[in-house]
Design a protein around this motif. Sequence first.
Motif, PDB file in Angstrom:
ATOM      1  N   ARG A   1       4.385   2.482 -11.150  1.00 47.00           N
ATOM      2  CA  ARG A   1       3.856   3.839 -11.392  1.00 47.00           C
ATOM      3  C   ARG A   1       3.372   4.504 -10.110  1.00 47.00           C
ATOM      4  O   ARG A   1       3.473   5.708  -9.956  1.00 47.00           O
ATOM      5  CB  ARG A   1       2.666   3.762 -12.355  1.00 47.00           C
ATOM      6  CG  ARG A   1       3.065   3.551 -13.790  1.00 47.00           C
ATOM      7  CD  ARG A   1       1.906   4.011 -14.667  1.00 47.00           C
ATOM      8  NE  ARG A   1       2.064   3.518 -16.010  1.00 47.00           N
ATOM      9  CZ  ARG A   1       1.169   2.760 -16.640  1.00 47.00           C
ATOM     10  NH1 ARG A   1       0.038   2.429 -16.063  1.00 47.00           N
ATOM     11  NH2 ARG A   1       1.395   2.354 -17.868  1.00 47.00           N
ATOM     12  N   HIS A   2       2.830   3.692  -9.202  1.00 46.72           N
ATOM     13  CA  HIS A   2       2.342   4.209  -7.921  1.00 46.72           C
ATOM     14  C   HIS A   2       3.490   4.894  -7.159  1.00 46.72           C
ATOM     15  O   HIS A   2       3.277   5.850  -6.422  1.00 46.72           O
ATOM     16  CB  HIS A   2       1.801   3.017  -7.122  1.00 46.72           C
ATOM     17  CG  HIS A   2       1.135   3.368  -5.837  1.00 46.72           C
ATOM     18  ND1 HIS A   2      -0.154   3.843  -5.765  1.00 46.72           N
ATOM     19  CD2 HIS A   2       1.582   3.310  -4.549  1.00 46.72           C
ATOM     20  CE1 HIS A   2      -0.479   4.055  -4.506  1.00 46.72           C
ATOM     21  NE2 HIS A   2       0.564   3.745  -3.741  1.00 46.72           N
ATOM     22  N   ASN A   3       4.694   4.373  -7.338  1.00 44.18           N
ATOM     23  CA  ASN A   3       5.846   4.889  -6.590  1.00 44.18           C
ATOM     24  C   ASN A   3       6.732   5.840  -7.390  1.00 44.18           C
ATOM     25  O   ASN A   3       7.349   6.732  -6.830  1.00 44.18           O
ATOM     26  CB  ASN A   3       6.685   3.718  -6.075  1.00 44.18           C
ATOM     27  CG  ASN A   3       5.959   2.944  -4.991  1.00 44.18           C
ATOM     28  OD1 ASN A   3       5.899   3.396  -3.860  1.00 44.18           O
ATOM     29  ND2 ASN A   3       5.360   1.825  -5.356  1.00 44.18           N
TER      30      ASN A   3
ATOM     31  N   HIS B   1       6.135   8.081 -10.468  1.00 44.53           N
ATOM     32  CA  HIS B   1       5.100   8.535 -11.410  1.00 44.53           C
ATOM     33  C   HIS B   1       5.665   8.982 -12.739  1.00 44.53           C
ATOM     34  O   HIS B   1       5.017   8.874 -13.757  1.00 44.53           O
ATOM     35  CB  HIS B   1       4.331   9.730 -10.832  1.00 44.53           C
ATOM     36  CG  HIS B   1       4.126   9.638  -9.355  1.00 44.53           C
ATOM     37  ND1 HIS B   1       3.091   8.941  -8.804  1.00 44.53           N
ATOM     38  CD2 HIS B   1       4.852  10.136  -8.315  1.00 44.53           C
ATOM     39  CE1 HIS B   1       3.181   9.009  -7.487  1.00 44.53           C
ATOM     40  NE2 HIS B   1       4.239   9.714  -7.167  1.00 44.53           N
TER      41      HIS B   1
ATOM     42  N   PHE C   1       1.978   0.276  -2.039  1.00 41.96           N
ATOM     43  CA  PHE C   1       1.216  -0.470  -3.051  1.00 41.96           C
ATOM     44  C   PHE C   1      -0.165   0.149  -3.190  1.00 41.96           C
ATOM     45  O   PHE C   1      -0.737   0.590  -2.184  1.00 41.96           O
ATOM     46  CB  PHE C   1       1.034  -1.929  -2.606  1.00 41.96           C
ATOM     47  CG  PHE C   1       2.289  -2.738  -2.639  1.00 41.96           C
ATOM     48  CD1 PHE C   1       2.617  -3.488  -3.759  1.00 41.96           C
ATOM     49  CD2 PHE C   1       3.154  -2.755  -1.550  1.00 41.96           C
ATOM     50  CE1 PHE C   1       3.785  -4.241  -3.790  1.00 41.96           C
ATOM     51  CE2 PHE C   1       4.329  -3.495  -1.577  1.00 41.96           C
ATOM     52  CZ  PHE C   1       4.638  -4.238  -2.706  1.00 41.96           C
ATOM     53  N   PRO C   2      -0.738   0.136  -4.389  1.00 46.35           N
ATOM     54  CA  PRO C   2      -2.140   0.516  -4.495  1.00 46.35           C
ATOM     55  C   PRO C   2      -2.961  -0.429  -3.613  1.00 46.35           C
ATOM     56  O   PRO C   2      -2.627  -1.618  -3.509  1.00 46.35           O
ATOM     57  CB  PRO C   2      -2.469   0.292  -5.983  1.00 46.35           C
ATOM     58  CG  PRO C   2      -1.141   0.244  -6.683  1.00 46.35           C
ATOM     59  CD  PRO C   2      -0.146  -0.256  -5.680  1.00 46.35           C
ATOM     60  N   ASP C   3      -4.018   0.097  -2.969  1.00 45.75           N
ATOM     61  CA  ASP C   3      -4.760  -0.688  -1.971  1.00 45.75           C
ATOM     62  C   ASP C   3      -5.240  -2.044  -2.475  1.00 45.75           C
ATOM     63  O   ASP C   3      -5.273  -3.010  -1.725  1.00 45.75           O
ATOM     64  CB  ASP C   3      -5.987   0.104  -1.477  1.00 45.75           C
ATOM     65  CG  ASP C   3      -5.551   1.228  -0.565  1.00 45.75           C
ATOM     66  OD1 ASP C   3      -4.402   1.177  -0.084  1.00 45.75           O
ATOM     67  OD2 ASP C   3      -6.349   2.158  -0.371  1.00 45.75           O
TER      68      ASP C   3
ATOM     69  N   GLU D   1       1.814  -1.338 -12.477  1.00 43.04           N
ATOM     70  CA  GLU D   1       0.913  -0.536 -11.662  1.00 43.04           C
ATOM     71  C   GLU D   1       1.606  -0.090 -10.362  1.00 43.04           C
ATOM     72  O   GLU D   1       1.528   1.064  -9.948  1.00 43.04           O
ATOM     73  CB  GLU D   1      -0.311  -1.404 -11.345  1.00 43.04           C
ATOM     74  CG  GLU D   1      -1.532  -0.595 -11.042  1.00 43.04           C
ATOM     75  CD  GLU D   1      -2.681  -1.497 -10.626  1.00 43.04           C
ATOM     76  OE1 GLU D   1      -3.629  -0.974 -10.048  1.00 43.04           O
ATOM     77  OE2 GLU D   1      -2.614  -2.725 -10.875  1.00 43.04           O
ATOM     78  N   VAL D   2       2.307  -1.048  -9.725  1.00 39.48           N
ATOM     79  CA  VAL D   2       3.000  -0.713  -8.477  1.00 39.48           C
ATOM     80  C   VAL D   2       4.165   0.250  -8.768  1.00 39.48           C
ATOM     81  O   VAL D   2       4.406   1.212  -8.031  1.00 39.48           O
ATOM     82  CB  VAL D   2       3.522  -2.001  -7.776  1.00 39.48           C
ATOM     83  CG1 VAL D   2       4.318  -1.653  -6.530  1.00 39.48           C
ATOM     84  CG2 VAL D   2       2.357  -2.917  -7.443  1.00 39.48           C
TER      85      VAL D   2
ATOM     86  N   ARG E   1       1.704  -8.852  -3.493  1.00 41.54           N
ATOM     87  CA  ARG E   1       2.793  -8.028  -2.912  1.00 41.54           C
ATOM     88  C   ARG E   1       4.021  -8.889  -2.632  1.00 41.54           C
ATOM     89  O   ARG E   1       5.145  -8.536  -2.970  1.00 41.54           O
ATOM     90  CB  ARG E   1       2.322  -7.355  -1.611  1.00 41.54           C
ATOM     91  CG  ARG E   1       1.263  -6.321  -1.861  1.00 41.54           C
ATOM     92  CD  ARG E   1       0.740  -5.697  -0.578  1.00 41.54           C
ATOM     93  NE  ARG E   1      -0.503  -5.006  -0.904  1.00 41.54           N
ATOM     94  CZ  ARG E   1      -0.966  -3.918  -0.335  1.00 41.54           C
ATOM     95  NH1 ARG E   1      -0.305  -3.368   0.652  1.00 41.54           N
ATOM     96  NH2 ARG E   1      -2.089  -3.360  -0.730  1.00 41.54           N
TER      97      ARG E   1
END
Length: 316
Positions: free
Chosen positions: A38-40, A42, A265-267, A35-36, A274
């Motif tokens: 992909r957040h950075n 894409h 990071f996603p919130d 998830e992290v 983290r």
Amino acid sequence: MRCLELFCGIGGFAAAVQGHANVVGALDLSGHAIEVYRHNFHDHGARQAHLEHLDEAEIFGYEADLWWMSPPCQPYTTRGHQRDLEDHRARSLIRIMALIERQGPAHVAMENVPGFQGSDAHALVLRTLSDAGYEVAERLLCPTELGVPAQRERYYLVASRRGLRPREKREAAAMRPLADFLMAPTDEELGQVVVPEEALAKHGPGMRIFDLREEPGRIANTFTGAYGKTWQAAGAYLRMADGRVRRFTPREMLGLMGFSPDFGFPDHVSLRQRYKLIGNSLSVWAMREVLSALIPSLSGAETPVDAKASEALALP
Ligand SMILES: C[S@@+](CC[C@H](N)C(=O)[O-])C[C@H]1O[C@@H](n2cnc3c(N)ncnc32)[C@H](O)[C@@H]1O
């Protein structure tokens, strides 16, 4: 160069080669890490996968020139009981070696803890690569050798069927002060990173607490994935001007490891997660140095010595 990032975590490899190579696939078991990632990053096709069950058609389908891997280190650490190839966490590496034996890419590179060297897994990797016709270079490298005031000695291997670029002789880098990597914490961050009095009373004597006003030359010991969970032997702490003690923030740890200030990071990812994900990641600076044997343009990439601190600095 088309690169496949195996055991990708939050993308230390992707951060190191950004702008220098194409990451065409990124695989990891951990949903949080993906998830992290992909957040950075894409567009790297990151997805959750169990690498010991890696499908042959899938891995060869990436048509990657380079397979990067940073497999789990527990089989080679004292904490992980050093069960080496007998450890179930080594199975994914064994699987990848079998795939390399079948049809390896032009280049392979990997990272692990220093204890990997001399293990049976190490012997398996060397034998597989040599039988498949790769030229191999190995080294231990700590970011402190590059002027970064944070220890993280790791084992690195680069291998190529097309020959490796010889290592450049470098002047020893001047050590940057740790204060260069500090960023005044926001109020929200401060609320999360100050060490409670009770914890300090109980664990303080075993914690590495730096007062950088008195000792500006301190070097942080290795941050591990347990930094957000345990108080001792997982990383360093800072004494603030008002006498309180705090952890390094995730932003500061990322900066010390060479990630870009844009990395986020996603919130909803918790502070403990983290810390765990960053502690499991790697030094982007060290990676660039090592990978320049395969990707020459990395030798001209930003180094810790010319990197600018991302914010005005004040010892908090
Ligand atoms: C040392 S960390 C690598 C971290 C990564 N280099 C980074 O920059 O964040 C090892 C990673 O391997 C993953 N992993 C462990 N066993 C795995 C398996 N069988 N299949 C896929 N990933 C696995 C873990 O989730 C972890 O992210």
